[in-house]
Design an enzyme around this catalytic site. Structure first.
Site, PDB file in Angstrom:
ATOM      1  N   LYS A  71      11.010  -1.853 -47.012  1.00 31.08           N
ATOM      2  CA  LYS A  71       9.822  -2.499 -47.608  1.00 31.08           C
ATOM      3  C   LYS A  71       9.381  -1.776 -48.859  1.00 31.08           C
ATOM      4  O   LYS A  71       9.707  -0.607 -49.094  1.00 31.08           O
ATOM      5  CB  LYS A  71       8.663  -2.540 -46.611  1.00 31.08           C
TER       6      LYS A  71
ATOM      7  N   ASP B 299       4.243   1.617 -39.818  1.00 27.64           N
ATOM      8  CA  ASP B 299       5.052   0.642 -40.562  1.00 27.64           C
ATOM      9  C   ASP B 299       5.981  -0.182 -39.657  1.00 27.64           C
ATOM     10  O   ASP B 299       6.623  -1.116 -40.138  1.00 27.64           O
ATOM     11  CB  ASP B 299       5.951   1.373 -41.586  1.00 27.64           C
TER      12      ASP B 299
HETATM   13  C1  LIG Z   1       2.858   5.156 -46.587  1.00 31.45           C
HETATM   14  C2  LIG Z   1       3.182   3.968 -45.696  1.00 31.45           C
HETATM   15  O1  LIG Z   1       4.583   3.788 -45.621  1.00 31.45           O
HETATM   16  C3  LIG Z   1       2.578   2.707 -46.330  1.00 31.45           C
HETATM   17  O2  LIG Z   1       3.010   1.549 -45.668  1.00 31.45           O
HETATM   18  C4  LIG Z   1       2.611   4.151 -44.286  1.00 31.45           C
HETATM   19  O3  LIG Z   1       1.214   4.334 -44.325  1.00 31.45           O
HETATM   20  C5  LIG Z   1       3.278   5.254 -43.485  1.00 31.45           C
HETATM   21  O4  LIG Z   1       3.616   4.724 -42.247  1.00 31.45           O
HETATM   22  P1  LIG Z   1       4.551   5.517 -41.208  1.00 31.45           P
HETATM   23  O5  LIG Z   1       5.628   6.252 -41.928  1.00 31.45           O
HETATM   24  O6  LIG Z   1       4.934   4.530 -40.138  1.00 31.45           O
HETATM   25  O7  LIG Z   1       3.542   6.585 -40.694  1.00 31.45           O
HETATM   26  P2  LIG Z   1       3.234   7.110 -39.208  1.00 31.45           P
HETATM   27  O8  LIG Z   1       4.516   7.563 -38.579  1.00 31.45           O
HETATM   28  O9  LIG Z   1       2.369   6.132 -38.482  1.00 31.45           O
HETATM   29  O10 LIG Z   1       2.361   8.384 -39.583  1.00 31.45           O
HETATM   30  C6  LIG Z   1       2.907   9.530 -40.196  1.00 31.45           C
HETATM   31  C7  LIG Z   1       1.756  10.362 -40.736  1.00 31.45           C
HETATM   32  O11 LIG Z   1       1.232   9.733 -41.923  1.00 31.45           O
HETATM   33  C8  LIG Z   1      -0.186   9.829 -41.951  1.00 31.45           C
HETATM   34  N1  LIG Z   1      -0.786   8.475 -41.962  1.00 31.45           N
HETATM   35  C9  LIG Z   1      -0.040   7.366 -41.670  1.00 31.45           C
HETATM   36  C10 LIG Z   1      -0.609   6.090 -41.722  1.00 31.45           C
HETATM   37  C11 LIG Z   1      -1.974   5.994 -42.073  1.00 31.45           C
HETATM   38  N2  LIG Z   1      -2.585   4.795 -42.129  1.00 31.45           N
HETATM   39  N3  LIG Z   1      -2.701   7.105 -42.367  1.00 31.45           N
HETATM   40  C12 LIG Z   1      -2.109   8.341 -42.329  1.00 31.45           C
HETATM   41  O12 LIG Z   1      -2.768   9.338 -42.597  1.00 31.45           O
HETATM   42  C13 LIG Z   1      -0.601  10.632 -40.738  1.00 31.45           C
HETATM   43  O13 LIG Z   1      -0.677  11.982 -41.154  1.00 31.45           O
HETATM   44  C14 LIG Z   1       0.577  10.472 -39.794  1.00 31.45           C
HETATM   45  O14 LIG Z   1       0.721  11.577 -38.938  1.00 31.45           O
HETATM   46  N1  LIG Z   2      15.894   6.377 -37.364  1.00 31.62           N
HETATM   47  C1  LIG Z   2      15.451   7.228 -38.300  1.00 31.62           C
HETATM   48  N2  LIG Z   2      15.842   7.091 -39.564  1.00 31.62           N
HETATM   49  C2  LIG Z   2      15.373   7.938 -40.511  1.00 31.62           C
HETATM   50  N3  LIG Z   2      14.551   8.946 -40.286  1.00 31.62           N
HETATM   51  C3  LIG Z   2      14.123   9.127 -39.048  1.00 31.62           C
HETATM   52  C4  LIG Z   2      14.552   8.268 -38.006  1.00 31.62           C
HETATM   53  N4  LIG Z   2      13.962   8.689 -36.879  1.00 31.62           N
HETATM   54  C5  LIG Z   2      13.200   9.740 -37.223  1.00 31.62           C
HETATM   55  N5  LIG Z   2      13.290  10.026 -38.514  1.00 31.62           N
HETATM   56  C6  LIG Z   2      12.553  11.095 -39.227  1.00 31.62           C
HETATM   57  O1  LIG Z   2      11.505  10.489 -39.953  1.00 31.62           O
HETATM   58  C7  LIG Z   2      11.430  10.994 -41.284  1.00 31.62           C
HETATM   59  C8  LIG Z   2      10.951   9.853 -42.210  1.00 31.62           C
HETATM   60  O2  LIG Z   2      11.917   8.844 -42.186  1.00 31.62           O
HETATM   61  P1  LIG Z   2      11.841   7.465 -42.959  1.00 31.62           P
HETATM   62  O3  LIG Z   2      13.168   7.274 -43.587  1.00 31.62           O
HETATM   63  O4  LIG Z   2      11.346   6.411 -42.058  1.00 31.62           O
HETATM   64  O5  LIG Z   2      10.741   7.756 -44.061  1.00 31.62           O
HETATM   65  P2  LIG Z   2       9.950   6.805 -45.004  1.00 31.62           P
HETATM   66  O6  LIG Z   2      10.837   5.683 -45.436  1.00 31.62           O
HETATM   67  O7  LIG Z   2       9.326   7.655 -46.055  1.00 31.62           O
HETATM   68  O8  LIG Z   2       8.840   6.199 -44.087  1.00 31.62           O
HETATM   69  P3  LIG Z   2       7.532   5.387 -44.503  1.00 31.62           P
HETATM   70  O9  LIG Z   2       7.835   4.566 -45.704  1.00 31.62           O
HETATM   71  O10 LIG Z   2       7.334   4.563 -43.266  1.00 31.62           O
HETATM   72  O11 LIG Z   2       6.512   6.437 -44.730  1.00 31.62           O
HETATM   73  C9  LIG Z   2      12.836  11.499 -41.603  1.00 31.62           C
HETATM   74  O12 LIG Z   2      12.798  12.593 -42.473  1.00 31.62           O
HETATM   75  C10 LIG Z   2      13.380  11.897 -40.246  1.00 31.62           C
HETATM   76  O13 LIG Z   2      13.155  13.272 -39.990  1.00 31.62           O
END
Ligand SMILES: C[C@](O)(CO)[C@H](O)COP(=O)(O)OP(=O)(O)OC[C@H]1O[C@@H](n2ccc(N)nc2=O)[C@H](O)[C@@H]1O
Ligand SMILES: Nc1ncnc2c1ncn2[C@@H]1O[C@H](COP(=O)(O)OP(=O)(O)OP(=O)(O)O)[C@@H](O)[C@H]1O
Length: 314
Positions: free
Chosen positions: A21, A148
């Site tokens: 996304k 997400d």
């Molecule tokens: C940046 C985005 O990708 C935008 O869509 C999301 O807000 C992140 O979503 P995500 O990776 O699924 O995040 P989560 O695994 O739920 O949370 C990871 C960490 O991001 C922070 N977190 C996340 C979502 C949110 N609304 N507020 C936060 O402060 C928190 O510190 C949390 O511990």
């Molecule tokens: N299936 C998975 N694929 C990728 N990373 C994973 C997975 N499961 C756990 N992780 C952990 O989660 C961290 C974040 O991964 P991801 O690739 O989802 O990040 P992101 O795309 O930045 O997420 P978001 O956009 O939701 O914030 C990685 O560094 C890894 O340590």
């Protein structure tokens, strides 16, 4: 909801594809006592995909392939395994499954690759075990896995509120062409939110349900130029603080006429909106030539959320 397994030789296999996304608009409110931030975001699912393939296994096991597979944990912290476990517990299933992730979404890139894996794993296990969960039940499990993850199930274009997990579909006309400039070094989402807090006041100051009216209007009209102007990410200053080199990537995309350019989610991936598929190729080539990305991906959006793929790849 229950999908048939596809038989390959004597092996049953369920293959589910889920999209990455980009947040077209990401408005972030002040941190709440639970540590999370209230959001108003407009998600668009894009054609960079994760495939999760479920096959018979003893217990819950996982393997990963793709250029960044070495960056993905394969222990019980993996979001796809956590999704399988959550669904098994919810549905009272004690069968095993092996999940294989074919990864294309950049790891820790701000494009929700891990969330896509979790959404795909929920759907794959539901079909593989014949659990027959409803959309609402899957959504509830998804929200428990990460903010997400519900959008990974739904895809297309949606407005996210709450932590980003409360979704309302948004109208969108036409197809949008994207270039994603990927960096090899990821940014931790939690760290970017913490930096957002440290830069108190970095938010737009326009946090609320009406924050993205222009953006939503552009989507409804299918107007890529207006969409480019309306792109907005409150996490961008925090991502730039942690990864200052992203400024060069943003500037390079701007210089070659991107309609709009922003950091995707929590970064460090930079997303540039192009006028057309051909323009996306031009922007991609320019970013590669300028040396401001380790990998360049082109994609279109919006695309559907996690879905069972009828014919498995060879
Ligand atoms: C940046 C985005 O990708 C935008 O869509 C999301 O807000 C992140 O979503 P995500 O990776 O699924 O995040 P989560 O695994 O739920 O949370 C990871 C960490 O991001 C922070 N977190 C996340 C979502 C949110 N609304 N507020 C936060 O402060 C928190 O510190 C949390 O511990
Ligand atoms: N299936 C998975 N694929 C990728 N990373 C994973 C997975 N499961 C756990 N992780 C952990 O989660 C961290 C974040 O991964 P991801 O690739 O989802 O990040 P992101 O795309 O930045 O997420 P978001 O956009 O939701 O914030 C990685 O560094 C890894 O340590």
């Amino acid at each position: 909801m229950t999908q048939p397994r596809v038989e390959i030789g004597s092996q049953p296999e369920v293959r589910v594809r889920a999209p990455g996304k980009v947040n077209l608009g990401l408005r972030v409110g002040a941190r709440e006592p639970d540590g999370y931030h209230p959001l108003v975001t407009v998600f668009q699912a894009v054609s960079v995909y994760e495939d999760v393939v479920a096959t018979p296994g003893d217990g819950l096991t996982l393997s990963v392939s793709g250029p960044q597979a070495h960056l993905v944990p394969t222990d019980e912290t993996n979001l796809a395994l956590r999704a399988a476990r959550a669904l098994a517990e919810f549905a009272g299933i004690d069968d095993g499954v092996h999940l294989h992730i074919e990864k294309s979404v950049p790891v820790a890139g701000g494009m929700a690759g891990g969330s896509a894996d979790a959404a795909a794993a929920l759907l794959a296990c539901d079909a593989f075990w014949g659990a027959g969960l409803s959309r609402d039940q899957l959504h509830e499990l998804a929200a428990g896995l990460g903010s997400d993850v519900p959008f990974g199930l739904v895809g297309h274009t949606a407005i996210g509120s709450g932590r980003g997990d409360v979704l309302t579909p948004a109208l969108s006309r036409g197809e949008y062409h994207w270039v994603f400039a990927v960096r090899d070094v990821g940014l931790s989402t939690a760290r970017v939110y913490a930096e957002f807090d440290a830069l108190a006041g970095a938010g737009s100051g326009a946090f609320g349900p009406d924050s993205d009216l222009e953006l939503l209007q552009a989507l409804r009209a299918g107007d890529a130029t207006a969409l480019g102007r309306a792109l907005r990410n409150d996490l961008q200053p925090a991502a730039l603080e942690l990864a200052p080199e992203l400024a060069e990537t943003l500037a390079a995309a701007d210089d070659v006429g991107a309609l709009g350019v922003l950091v995707s989610g929590s970064g460090p991936t930079v997303a540039a909106l192009a006028r057309s598929r051909a323009h996306a190729q031009v922007i991609g080539a320019a970013l590669t030539a300028a040396g401001v990305a380790d990998t360049v991906l082109t994609a279109v959006g919006p695309v559907p959320g996690a879905r069972v793929i009828a014919s498995p790849s060879p």
